[in-house]
Structure formats: C-alpha cells, structure tokens
Design a protein around this motif. Structure first.
Motif, PDB file in Angstrom:
ATOM      1  N   LYS A   1       0.831  -1.202   0.000  1.00  0.00           N
ATOM      2  CA  LYS A   1       0.000   0.000   0.000  1.00  0.00           C
ATOM      3  C   LYS A   1       0.863   1.248   0.000  1.00  0.00           C
ATOM      4  CE  LYS A   1      -3.887   2.168   2.419  1.00  0.00           C
ATOM      5  NZ  LYS A   1      -4.808   2.083   3.583  1.00  0.00           N
ATOM      6  N   LEU A   2       0.490   2.205  -0.838  1.00  0.00           N
ATOM      7  CA  LEU A   2       1.253   3.440  -0.957  1.00  0.00           C
ATOM      8  C   LEU A   2       0.654   4.550  -0.110  1.00  0.00           C
ATOM      9  CD1 LEU A   2       1.900   3.638  -4.811  1.00  0.00           C
ATOM     10  CD2 LEU A   2       3.445   2.778  -3.055  1.00  0.00           C
ATOM     11  N   GLN A   3       1.521   5.444   0.317  1.00  0.00           N
ATOM     12  CA  GLN A   3       1.094   6.654   1.004  1.00  0.00           C
ATOM     13  C   GLN A   3       0.475   7.614  -0.024  1.00  0.00           C
ATOM     14  OE1 GLN A   3       1.284   7.799   4.296  1.00  0.00           O
ATOM     15  NE2 GLN A   3       0.239   9.647   3.568  1.00  0.00           N
TER      16      GLN A   3
ATOM     17  N   ASP B   1       7.335  16.758   2.092  1.00  0.00           N
ATOM     18  CA  ASP B   1       7.563  15.326   2.280  1.00  0.00           C
ATOM     19  C   ASP B   1       7.610  14.678   0.905  1.00  0.00           C
ATOM     20  OD1 ASP B   1       7.549  15.488   5.059  1.00  0.00           O
ATOM     21  OD2 ASP B   1       5.371  15.252   5.160  1.00  0.00           O
ATOM     22  N   LEU B   2       8.738  14.035   0.595  1.00  0.00           N
ATOM     23  CA  LEU B   2       8.950  13.458  -0.723  1.00  0.00           C
ATOM     24  C   LEU B   2       8.920  11.932  -0.667  1.00  0.00           C
ATOM     25  CD1 LEU B   2      11.898  15.754  -1.897  1.00  0.00           C
ATOM     26  CD2 LEU B   2       9.465  16.028  -2.401  1.00  0.00           C
ATOM     27  N   TYR B   3       8.191  11.354  -1.578  1.00  0.00           N
ATOM     28  CA  TYR B   3       8.137   9.903  -1.733  1.00  0.00           C
ATOM     29  C   TYR B   3       8.600   9.569  -3.150  1.00  0.00           C
ATOM     30  CZ  TYR B   3       5.262  10.236   2.462  1.00  0.00           C
ATOM     31  OH  TYR B   3       4.798  10.513   3.727  1.00  0.00           O
ATOM     32  N   GLN B   4       8.962   8.316  -3.371  1.00  0.00           N
ATOM     33  CA  GLN B   4       9.505   7.961  -4.669  1.00  0.00           C
ATOM     34  C   GLN B   4       8.718   6.840  -5.342  1.00  0.00           C
ATOM     35  OE1 GLN B   4      13.330   6.049  -4.628  1.00  0.00           O
ATOM     36  NE2 GLN B   4      12.896   4.893  -2.775  1.00  0.00           N
ATOM     37  N   TRP B   5       8.780   6.876  -6.652  1.00  0.00           N
ATOM     38  CA  TRP B   5       8.314   5.749  -7.470  1.00  0.00           C
ATOM     39  C   TRP B   5       9.369   5.573  -8.560  1.00  0.00           C
ATOM     40  CZ3 TRP B   5       4.380   2.249  -7.084  1.00  0.00           C
ATOM     41  CH2 TRP B   5       4.195   1.403  -8.179  1.00  0.00           C
ATOM     42  N   ALA B   6      10.257   4.618  -8.341  1.00  0.00           N
ATOM     43  CA  ALA B   6      11.372   4.401  -9.261  1.00  0.00           C
ATOM     44  C   ALA B   6      10.938   3.490 -10.413  1.00  0.00           C
ATOM     45  CB  ALA B   6      12.549   3.770  -8.516  1.00  0.00           C
TER      46      ALA B   6
ATOM     47  N   GLU C   1      -0.981  24.566  -2.837  1.00  0.00           N
ATOM     48  CA  GLU C   1      -0.906  24.359  -1.377  1.00  0.00           C
ATOM     49  C   GLU C   1      -0.684  22.882  -1.037  1.00  0.00           C
ATOM     50  OE1 GLU C   1      -4.488  26.069   0.182  1.00  0.00           O
ATOM     51  OE2 GLU C   1      -3.744  28.117  -0.025  1.00  0.00           O
ATOM     52  N   MET C   2       0.271  22.284  -1.696  1.00  0.00           N
ATOM     53  CA  MET C   2       0.607  20.877  -1.444  1.00  0.00           C
ATOM     54  C   MET C   2       1.721  20.783  -0.418  1.00  0.00           C
ATOM     55  SD  MET C   2       0.671  19.412  -5.358  1.00  0.00           S
ATOM     56  CE  MET C   2      -0.805  19.386  -6.376  1.00  0.00           C
ATOM     57  N   ARG C   3       1.815  19.615   0.200  1.00  0.00           N
ATOM     58  CA  ARG C   3       2.885  19.366   1.148  1.00  0.00           C
ATOM     59  C   ARG C   3       3.538  17.994   0.968  1.00  0.00           C
ATOM     60  NH1 ARG C   3       3.375  23.741   1.206  1.00  0.00           N
ATOM     61  NH2 ARG C   3       3.282  25.308   2.846  1.00  0.00           N
ATOM     62  N   THR C   4       2.883  17.102   0.238  1.00  0.00           N
ATOM     63  CA  THR C   4       3.451  15.773   0.000  1.00  0.00           C
ATOM     64  C   THR C   4       3.475  15.505  -1.500  1.00  0.00           C
ATOM     65  OG1 THR C   4       1.265  14.714   0.238  1.00  0.00           O
ATOM     66  CG2 THR C   4       2.655  14.857   2.213  1.00  0.00           C
ATOM     67  N   LEU C   5       4.608  14.958  -1.974  1.00  0.00           N
ATOM     68  CA  LEU C   5       4.787  14.709  -3.396  1.00  0.00           C
ATOM     69  C   LEU C   5       5.423  13.340  -3.618  1.00  0.00           C
ATOM     70  CD1 LEU C   5       6.331  18.153  -4.409  1.00  0.00           C
ATOM     71  CD2 LEU C   5       3.982  17.411  -4.870  1.00  0.00           C
ATOM     72  N   ARG C   6       5.034  12.699  -4.718  1.00  0.00           N
ATOM     73  CA  ARG C   6       5.684  11.449  -5.113  1.00  0.00           C
ATOM     74  C   ARG C   6       6.413  11.698  -6.429  1.00  0.00           C
ATOM     75  NH1 ARG C   6       5.449   6.601  -3.228  1.00  0.00           N
ATOM     76  NH2 ARG C   6       3.512   7.034  -2.094  1.00  0.00           N
TER      77      ARG C   6
END
Length: 215
Positions: free
Chosen positions: A59-61, A175-180, A147-152
């Motif tokens: 499950k992804l954030q 807050d940074l998340y990844q999708w490689a 007005e974002m705070r989380t990004l993938r």
C-alpha cells in the motif's frame, strides 16, 4: 571487470599527460592518488548500481501531487497509473518539450478514455525545466500554487538518487516519496560489459556525487 573500458582509457590518458608535465617523483605520487581515486569511484559505482531503488511494494502513502520527470514513456505510464489508482490528487509532467500538449500525449501513449479524462482534468505540463534542478524549481512553484505538502517523484531508478537529493535541497519543507521506474532496456546483469550502459550509469553516478558534494 576484464578488458578496457571508457573510464580506464580516460584515466590512462590523464596519467600519461600528467607524467609528461611533472617530475617523475611528483607524477608517481599523483598516479597513485589517481589510481586510488579511480578504485574508490568504481567501488562506489558498483554499490550505486546494486542499490538502485525499486518501485515500492504494498500500500502506498497518498500524496497531494505526483511529479513525473520526462525521459521515457514508462515514466508517464506509471504516473498516470498512480493517478488513476487515486494515489495522488494532481500530477505534474515536468520538462515537456515544445509542441507537446495533452492531445498529443493521449495519442502517443494510446490512453483509454479514463486516463485521457484524467490527463485533461488533473495533469499540468511544465515546459520550463531542462534539467533536474529545473524540475525541482518548477515543481516547487506548482506545489506552492496548489498548497501541497506531499509529493511522489516518478523517474528512472538510476536518476532517482540524484533527483531526491536535488528536490530535498530545493523543497526542504515538503515530504517526498519515490516511485522508481526500471526502464525495459536497462540491463544490469552485466552492465560493466556494455559500453553504453557503463557510460550511462557512470555519468549518472558522477552527477549524483556532484550533487551530494554541493550539499
């Protein structure tokens, strides 16, 4: 790694030029330092390749935004798949070339009606970025506007380590998340035997080192 490689050839040329320009003693010490630096670079490159990130499992954030850095259809496909699965609220495609628009992307990607609808309603195109730092600057501007705070981040696996460093520096409050994305033509089983693959990975590793040093 048996046989000559572009890196070994370049090192040999540099050492030869330095030996001609310096005294034998100085050239000898410098040659030793260069060999050690080269060995360290190769060891780091091997670790870099062996630890390339993979797409997360399970499950992804959920993130406010999804950012796709251009460079291959797989990145766009994966970004739209994440958006379709409601893993993000909006999506930015950063670094789009001139003459490209949503209608062109629908045709080139062969999108179904659902993805085409999402492309027109929830995806924005950035034409300003021409490098990773440009991607980060454009993304910050876009994210602040909404007005974002989380990004993938969605990009190739060999580009992801550097992208995370650059984005974290330009956007420390996000807050940074990844999708490689692992490109289909990225062959890692014997990458050191393939000149094109070696050149690609060595160049990306060198850029990654330069960004970490800049920090």
């Amino acid at each position: 790694m048996a046989g000559s490689t572009p890196l070994m050839t370049a090192l040999h040329r540099v050492m030869t030029a330095l030996r001609r320009a310096m005294t034998p003693r100085t050239a000898k010490y410098l040659a030793v330092y260069l060999v050690l630096a080269f060995a360290s670079f190769i060891a780091g490159l091997q670790h870099f390749v062996l630890t390339l990130p993979q797409a997360p499992q399970g499950k992804l954030q959920f993130t406010d935004g999804i950012v796709v850095m251009t460079g291959g259809q797989q990145r766009l496909d994966d970004g739209l798949r994440l958006l379709t699965a409601q893993q993000g609220g909006k999506m930015l495609i950063s670094g789009v070339g001139e003459g490209v628009n949503r209608a062109v992307l629908v045709q080139e990607l062969g999108l179904d009606d659902r993805k085409a609808e999402l492309l027109f309603c929830c995806v924005e195109l950035d034409f300003t970025a021409d490098n990773t730092r440009g991607n980060a600057i454009a993304t910050r501007r876009w994210a602040m506007l909404h007005e974002m705070r989380t990004l993938r981040l969605v990009t190739a696996n060999y580009h992801m380590p550097r992208a995370l460093v650059v984005f974290a520096r330009e956007m420390p409050e996000f807050d940074l998340y990844q999708w490689a994305v692992t490109p289909d033509d990225l062959r890692l089983d014997d990458w050191w035997r393939d000149r094109a693959m070696l050149r690609l990975l060595a160049r990306e590793y060198a850029k990654y080192l330069a960004e970490t040093i800049r920090i």
